[in-house]
Motif scaffolding. Structure first.
Motif, PDB file in Angstrom:
ATOM      1  N   VAL A 160       0.763  -1.153  -0.191  1.00  0.00           N
ATOM      2  CA  VAL A 160       0.223  -0.002  -0.168  1.00  0.00           C
ATOM      3  C   VAL A 160       0.994   1.180   0.118  1.00  0.00           C
ATOM      4  O   VAL A 160       0.666   2.083  -0.795  1.00  0.00           O
ATOM      5  N   HIS A 161       1.888   1.435   1.241  1.00  0.00           N
ATOM      6  CA  HIS A 161       2.435   2.547   0.995  1.00  0.00           C
ATOM      7  C   HIS A 161       3.259   3.211   0.059  1.00  0.00           C
ATOM      8  O   HIS A 161       3.450   4.341  -0.580  1.00  0.00           O
ATOM      9  N   HIS A 162       3.969   2.096  -0.517  1.00  0.00           N
ATOM     10  CA  HIS A 162       5.175   2.331  -1.735  1.00  0.00           C
ATOM     11  C   HIS A 162       4.401   2.695  -2.780  1.00  0.00           C
ATOM     12  O   HIS A 162       4.911   3.372  -3.703  1.00  0.00           O
ATOM     13  N   ARG A 193      -6.678  -2.258   7.917  1.00  0.00           N
ATOM     14  CA  ARG A 193      -7.577  -2.567   6.866  1.00  0.00           C
ATOM     15  C   ARG A 193      -7.214  -2.334   5.660  1.00  0.00           C
ATOM     16  O   ARG A 193      -7.430  -3.291   4.708  1.00  0.00           O
ATOM     17  N   SER A 194      -6.525  -1.254   5.260  1.00  0.00           N
ATOM     18  CA  SER A 194      -5.756  -1.597   3.945  1.00  0.00           C
ATOM     19  C   SER A 194      -4.931  -2.664   3.527  1.00  0.00           C
ATOM     20  O   SER A 194      -4.848  -3.011   2.587  1.00  0.00           O
ATOM     21  N   SER A 195      -3.972  -3.088   4.675  1.00  0.00           N
ATOM     22  CA  SER A 195      -3.045  -4.175   4.395  1.00  0.00           C
ATOM     23  C   SER A 195      -3.736  -5.497   4.376  1.00  0.00           C
ATOM     24  O   SER A 195      -3.408  -6.163   3.304  1.00  0.00           O
ATOM     25  N   PHE A 196      -5.017  -5.594   5.089  1.00  0.00           N
ATOM     26  CA  PHE A 196      -5.904  -6.674   4.699  1.00  0.00           C
ATOM     27  C   PHE A 196      -6.418  -6.942   3.534  1.00  0.00           C
ATOM     28  O   PHE A 196      -6.495  -8.025   2.744  1.00  0.00           O
ATOM     29  N   ALA A 197      -6.986  -5.686   3.081  1.00  0.00           N
ATOM     30  CA  ALA A 197      -7.491  -5.631   1.898  1.00  0.00           C
ATOM     31  C   ALA A 197      -6.834  -5.875   0.693  1.00  0.00           C
ATOM     32  O   ALA A 197      -7.063  -6.331  -0.358  1.00  0.00           O
TER      33      ALA A 197
END
Length: 377
Positions: A160-162, A193-197
């Motif tokens: 997500v972050h990168h 949430r975003s990591s699991f998604a």
């Protein structure tokens, strides 16, 4: 430029080993009690701040083509830390939970210092390890994150972050005028949430359900349960409480750094959900010598986003001609972030100057300020 032969010398790697001093410091705090419990905290924030003031900046770059074989002492640094942190953390849980000479407050402060160690050093080293291609190193990174109950950071950071830094889809990019105390609960919620998604979406592309055993969250949860069970076995409920104290402090340390690294820096929306590529201008940097020793060049953050798997001794310094610079190293800036009026007084003018320098054509920043530009595709 520092040559490969120079960077390969043990003496070149030695300053980065200063982080290992935190291990005896937390033991001194635990065995001595009293004001000694402040020692790891003072050393991490104030000693390295003082050293930055004395030693100044390091703008010299290593040859980026240096081979892995020439980086042996740097690879040992991050790999060796894992068993040493593990042994120290759980031995301290056993010792402190039984220490009659320590009051409840002293026990809390000892493990606050342990959290400074496992956050400032442990999570930072896990960040280095998770970016490597070697599976053993990536697993060592998983162990460090499990010790602070933040295993999903690996998925969030890599997937997500990168990819989405500087856009509304990245929860870790701190918004302009967003104080840390508003950022922190938001990022705790949204990054999970975003990591699991992101992992679920990767499995869906393979036509697999989220609960397939290849989902790394099973590994994350399993390792974290093992760490909690070990804390309970060594110290009972009190040991679990001490473990949770250090984990909470470590996570807070990580997100303080995340807050500083990209505060107010956004990528330009090009229309139709498209954004410009990540550039050196999208990360705050600091060339302060001592804090880069402590943080293994994390403050050369623009180059990390350019070459995520580049090992830390080879990260390149970006001058203020092509990347924004912080006035002080991360130890000072994270302390300032805890006081939002001070932070905004220092950083908001710098964000405005950054906008004028790189995006003079953008007249209305309101959508960027509130992360209301279209989600990236």
């Amino acid at each position: 430029m520092t040559t490969a032969a120079q960077i390969a010398k043990p003496s070149a790697a030695l300053p980065f080993y200063m982080s290992y001093l935190l291990i005896p410091l937390v033991w001194i705090a635990a065995t001595q009690g009293g004001y000694w419990v402040l020692l790891p905290i003072l050393a991490t924030w104030y000693l390295f701040t003082a050293l930055d003031a004395v030693l100044g900046l390091n703008t010299e770059n290593a040859d980026p083509d240096t081979s892995d074989a020439d980086l042996r002492w740097y690879k040992i640094l991050t790999a060796l830390w894992v068993p040493l942190q593990f042994l120290s953390l759980f031995a301290l849980i056993w010792y402190v939970s039984r220490a009659a000479h320590l009051s409840g407050l002293e026990k809390f402060m000892v493990f606050f210092g342990v959290g400074v160690m496992t956050g400032t050093i442990g999570i930072n080293y896990s960040h280095e390890l998770m970016h490597q291609k070697n599976r053993v190193e990536r697993f060592l990174g998983d162990l460090l994150l499990a010790m602070v109950l933040y295993s999903h950071f690996r998925s969030e950071h890599l997937l997500v972050h990168h990819r989405y830094v500087g856009t509304p889809r990245d929860p870790v990019t701190a918004r302009y005028n967003e104080g840390f105390h508003r950022f922190y609960p938001r990022v705790l919620r949204d990054s999970l949430r975003s990591s699991f998604a992101a992992e679920r979406a990767m499995l869906a592309r393979k036509r697999l359900p989220w609960h397939d055993l290849s989902n790394p969250f099973w590994r994350y949860w399993g390792l974290q349960l093992i760490m909690l069970a070990l804390a309970f076995a060594l110290g009972g409920l009190g040991g679990v409480a001490l473990f949770l104290v250090q984990a909470g402090v470590a996570i807070w340390q990580l997100e303080l750094v995340n807050y500083v690294e990209h505060y107010g820096l956004t990528r330009k929306h090009l229309g139709d959900g498209k954004y410009e590529h990540v550039l050196p201008r999208h990360s705050w940097n600091a060339a302060h010598k001592a804090s880069n020793w402590l943080l293994i060049n994390l403050q050369r953050h623009s180059d990390h986003h350019y070459k995520p798997d580049r090992r830390f001794p080879l990260l390149q310094n970006h001058s203020d001609a092509d990347a924004p610079q912080l006035p002080y190293g991360y130890p000072v800036m994270t302390m300032a972030a805890m006081v939002p009026p001070l932070w905004k007084r220092v950083m908001n003018p710098r964000v405005k100057a950054w906008r004028a320098q790189y995006y003079p054509e953008i007249k209305d920043w309101s959508a960027y300020n509130k992360a209301k530009t279209p989600l990236p595709r």
